[in-house]
Design an enzyme around this catalytic site. Structure first.
Site, short mmCIF file in Angstrom:
data_model
loop_
_atom_site.label_atom_id
_atom_site.label_comp_id
_atom_site.label_asym_id
_atom_site.label_seq_id
_atom_site.Cartn_x
_atom_site.Cartn_y
_atom_site.Cartn_z
N HIS A 71 46.16 39.28 39.71
CA HIS A 71 45.62 38.89 41.01
C HIS A 71 44.77 37.63 40.86
O HIS A 71 44.59 37.12 39.75
CB HIS A 71 44.83 40.02 41.66
CG HIS A 71 43.62 40.47 40.90
ND1 HIS A 71 43.70 41.19 39.73
CD2 HIS A 71 42.28 40.30 41.13
CE1 HIS A 71 42.49 41.46 39.28
NE2 HIS A 71 41.61 40.92 40.10
N HIS A 73 41.54 36.74 41.25
CA HIS A 73 40.13 36.65 40.87
C HIS A 73 39.97 35.84 39.58
O HIS A 73 40.80 35.91 38.68
CB HIS A 73 39.51 38.04 40.71
CG HIS A 73 39.26 38.72 42.02
ND1 HIS A 73 39.07 40.08 42.13
CD2 HIS A 73 39.16 38.23 43.28
CE1 HIS A 73 38.86 40.40 43.40
NE2 HIS A 73 38.91 39.29 44.11
N ASP A 75 38.16 36.03 36.96
CA ASP A 75 38.13 36.68 35.65
C ASP A 75 39.52 37.13 35.20
O ASP A 75 39.68 37.68 34.11
CB ASP A 75 37.14 37.85 35.64
CG ASP A 75 37.49 38.94 36.64
OD1 ASP A 75 38.09 38.62 37.68
OD2 ASP A 75 37.14 40.11 36.40
N HIS A 76 40.53 36.86 36.03
CA HIS A 76 41.91 37.18 35.67
C HIS A 76 42.82 35.94 35.66
O HIS A 76 43.92 36.01 35.11
CB HIS A 76 42.49 38.23 36.63
CG HIS A 76 41.81 39.56 36.51
ND1 HIS A 76 42.33 40.62 35.81
CD2 HIS A 76 40.62 39.99 37.00
CE1 HIS A 76 41.49 41.65 35.87
NE2 HIS A 76 40.45 41.29 36.59
N HIS A 160 43.95 47.40 44.92
CA HIS A 160 42.67 46.71 44.62
C HIS A 160 42.11 46.21 45.94
O HIS A 160 42.51 45.17 46.45
CB HIS A 160 42.96 45.55 43.67
CG HIS A 160 41.76 44.86 43.11
ND1 HIS A 160 40.63 45.53 42.70
CD2 HIS A 160 41.51 43.55 42.88
CE1 HIS A 160 39.75 44.66 42.22
NE2 HIS A 160 40.26 43.46 42.34
N ASP A 187 43.13 45.16 37.90
CA ASP A 187 42.12 45.91 38.67
C ASP A 187 42.84 46.73 39.73
O ASP A 187 43.74 46.23 40.41
CB ASP A 187 41.14 44.95 39.35
CG ASP A 187 40.32 44.16 38.34
OD1 ASP A 187 40.32 44.53 37.15
OD2 ASP A 187 39.69 43.16 38.73
N GLU A 212 41.96 49.18 33.29
CA GLU A 212 40.58 48.74 33.48
C GLU A 212 39.66 49.96 33.45
O GLU A 212 40.08 51.09 33.73
CB GLU A 212 40.42 48.00 34.80
CG GLU A 212 40.57 48.88 36.05
CD GLU A 212 39.53 48.58 37.12
OE1 GLU A 212 38.32 48.60 36.79
OE2 GLU A 212 39.92 48.35 38.27
N HIS A 445 38.18 45.81 30.29
CA HIS A 445 37.44 45.48 31.51
C HIS A 445 36.36 46.53 31.80
O HIS A 445 36.29 47.11 32.87
CB HIS A 445 38.42 45.39 32.68
CG HIS A 445 37.92 44.59 33.86
ND1 HIS A 445 36.94 45.04 34.71
CD2 HIS A 445 38.27 43.37 34.32
CE1 HIS A 445 36.73 44.13 35.66
NE2 HIS A 445 37.52 43.10 35.43
#
Length: 580
Positions: A71, A73, A75-76, A160, A187, A212, A445
């Site tokens: 996805h 975000h 941090d990904h 998510h 996530d 996660e 995570h």
């Protein structure tokens, strides 16, 4: 055969998700994120370790079969342009259609904050982002992708979401090479409510689940209670003349909370302004309107009357409004107050005890206190990345925060923990793990103490091997390997004849015959497994094998030896004879 998992990010931490999995000789990079709490080389995964694990090549394109992003975000996905345009990976990249549409907005917003506002050295340019996204192959949910001759991947809905709006395009990913199979969750959320269902995935035969574990020890209360708590805190602040700062990333959470506040403002007939801080959120809303088919059924149903992203009470915020008197609510990017406009506003508004800053956190007040005590003892907060202002605020209300060596802020404002999260809780992790029933589980995570707790639960309650490697550690997972074997016509005929004969003797005969299949009366379907080089294995009857060897059947006769009992008198005679 084994699955090798090299954890380059999100190992015993929340941030820069990146796991390189070698399965059947194919290397897959799941996510390519960045860490919001670092401003040095630790911001990105240590990509050099990929080449160290692949001595057969010297370039990333040859080392990695594909990259899969779950996805949008940061941090990904935050390190993806760096990996493709700076490190030189030019292989296939897969993500869902909404992720491909929204990722450039997130990446460019972050780049502008870091370079234009913080003066940091540019890691990648806007042109790099565009070139990177041209390499992306978009996929639909449940679409099976044949990456190459051996590797198959498939995306599933990850659930998510916050309370009414899912993170558009978020997906779990299934990967299979030969008989080895695994799922990487990214996530996800397993909690259904009246707005959205839980994550949706088939029951699969898996060697490995990589999940996660952000909320590894948390069981959240109802979404409706958390919504009421948030709305009550915001309403109380503005009704007393205060300003509310909601630091949030522009995609996902901002839209979710805007829907919630816009509806509440309409019902309560409130005239206090709600603001967006930047054009990015307006751009994001445009994409959410275009991708309405990826939102919840409730939102899709309301679209026929009015697009839920056409907010009645939300408008654009100008920088000159910062010092204006009177109450207001402001959504400012980025989340966690890690820099950018949210930090600029925080420095101005945090000095007044009338104002309020909301931050991500768990649900009920009692639970929040318990988890905050746990996070303090471990030296980190549970819901904001270490190194950010949000992290410092959640570690216990400080009276002063040092922004840098020359700047500090006297904190007098109220701090409220926003009790929404798009992540699953402890129960959700256990439910998904039990449903998929993999042979092995790897936790990523999450924070180390919580991971250790969850590992013990998975092993003791579900009987599965569980690991939680740190960054740059490799875990080797053994896999089961099935072999397809053909059988000769004569062998099958003999088996059928044996089965028919036995069925006359026993009505409850086992109907299936295996190579080593023993029936209930202990009769065997006997055969010989022939494995020739470069040929498929097959099962033969004995006489077929003898014919293949060009030899006749041989018999071996054994002479039985029967033990005899010697009486004491006879034994004495034997002793006398042997002694002479």
């Amino acid at each position: 055969m084994a699955i090798e998992c090299l954890v380059l990010g999100a190992g015993q931490e929340v941030g820069k998700s990146c796991v390189v999995v070698t399965i059947g000789g194919k290397r897959i990079m799941f996510d390519c994120g960045m860490h919001m709490g670092y401003h040095d080389c630790n911001r990105y995964p240590d990509f050099a370790r990929i080449l160290a694990a692949a001595p057969e090549t010297t370039d990333f394109t040859s080392a990695i079969s594909c990259v899969i992003i779950t996805h949008f975000h940061l941090d990904h996905i935050g390190a993806l342009p760096y990996f493709t345009e700076v490190c030189g990976y030019h292989g296939p990249i897969y993500m869902t259609y909404p992720t491909k549409a929204l990722a450039p907005l997130m990446l460019e917003d972050y780049r502008k904050v870091m370079v234009d506002q913080r003066g940091e050295e540019e890691q990648y340019s806007y042109e790099d982002i565009l070139r990177c996204m041209k390499k992306v192959i978009p996929v639909d949910l449940k679409q099976t992708i044949q990456v190459n001759r051996d590797l198959v991947i498939r995306a599933y809905y990850a659930g998510h979401y916050l309370s009414k709006l899912k993170v558009l395009g978020a997906a779990m990913v299934y990967a299979k090479v030969g008989d080895a199979a695994m799922v990487y969750t990214g996530d996800y959320n397993m909690t259904p409510d009246r707005h959205l269902g839980a994550a949706q995935i088939e029951r699969l035969k898996l060697d490995l689940l990589i999940t996660e574990s952000t909320y590894a020890k948390t069981i959240r209360d109802s979404k409706h209670a958390r919504e009421r708590e948030f709305l009550k805190a915001v309403h109380k602040c503005v009704s007393e003349g205060g300003k509310v700062l909601i630091p949030t990333f522009a995609l996902g959470r901002a839209q979710e909370l805007c829907i919630l506040l816009d509806d509440y403002w309409e019902r309560m007939n409130l005239k206090i302004p709600i603001y967006f801080s930047a054009g990015l959120t307006i751009q994001a809303n445009m994409y959410y309107k275009m991708l309405i088919g990826w939102t919840s059924q409730k939102i899709k149903d309301s679209y026929t009357v009015q697009n839920p992203f056409d907010f009645k009470h939300v408008c654009h915020f100008e920088r000159s409004f910062i010092n204006d008197p009177g109450p207001c609510v402001l959504f400012a990017t980025p989340g966690m107050i890690s820099g950018g406009f949210s930090l600029e506003v925080f420095k101005r508004w945090a000095t007044s005890d009338k104002n309020l800053v909301t931050l991500p956190g768990p649900g009920k007040p009692v639970q929040r206190a318990r988890l905050q005590r746990a996070s303090k003892s471990a030296g980190f907060p549970l819901y904001c990345v270490a190194g950010t202002i949000g992290h410092k605020l959640m570690s216990g209300k400080p009276t002063r925060i040092d922004i840098d060596k020359d700047t500090h802020v006297d904190v007098r404002c109220q701090i409220h923990q926003l009790s929404f999260s798009p992540h699953t809780d402890s129960k959700g992790i256990m439910d998904l793990t039990e449903f998929l029933s993999p042979n092995h589980v790897i936790l990523v995570h999450g924070e180390k103490p919580q991971m250790a707790f969850l590992k013990d639960r998975i092993e003791s309650e579900l009987g599965m091997s569980c690991y939680y490697p740190a960054n740059n550690e490799t875990v080797s997972i053994p896999t089961t390997q099935n072999m397809k074997i053909s059988a000769t016509e004569k062998f099958i005929t003999n088996c059928a004849a044996l089965q028919a004969r036995d069925s006359l003797q026993k009505s409850d005969l086992i109907s299936s015959i295996h190579l080593s299949g023993v029936n209930e009366d202990e009769r065997l379907a006997e055969g010989i497994l022939l494995m020739e080089k470069s040929k498929a294995p097959k099962i033969l009857c004995e006489d077929e094998f003898l014919k293949l060897l060009g030899t006749d059947r041989h018999s071996v006769q054994f002479e039985p030896l029967l033990p005899s009992r010697i009486e004491e008198a006879e034994a004495a005679i034997v002793d006398d004879l042997t002694s002479e």
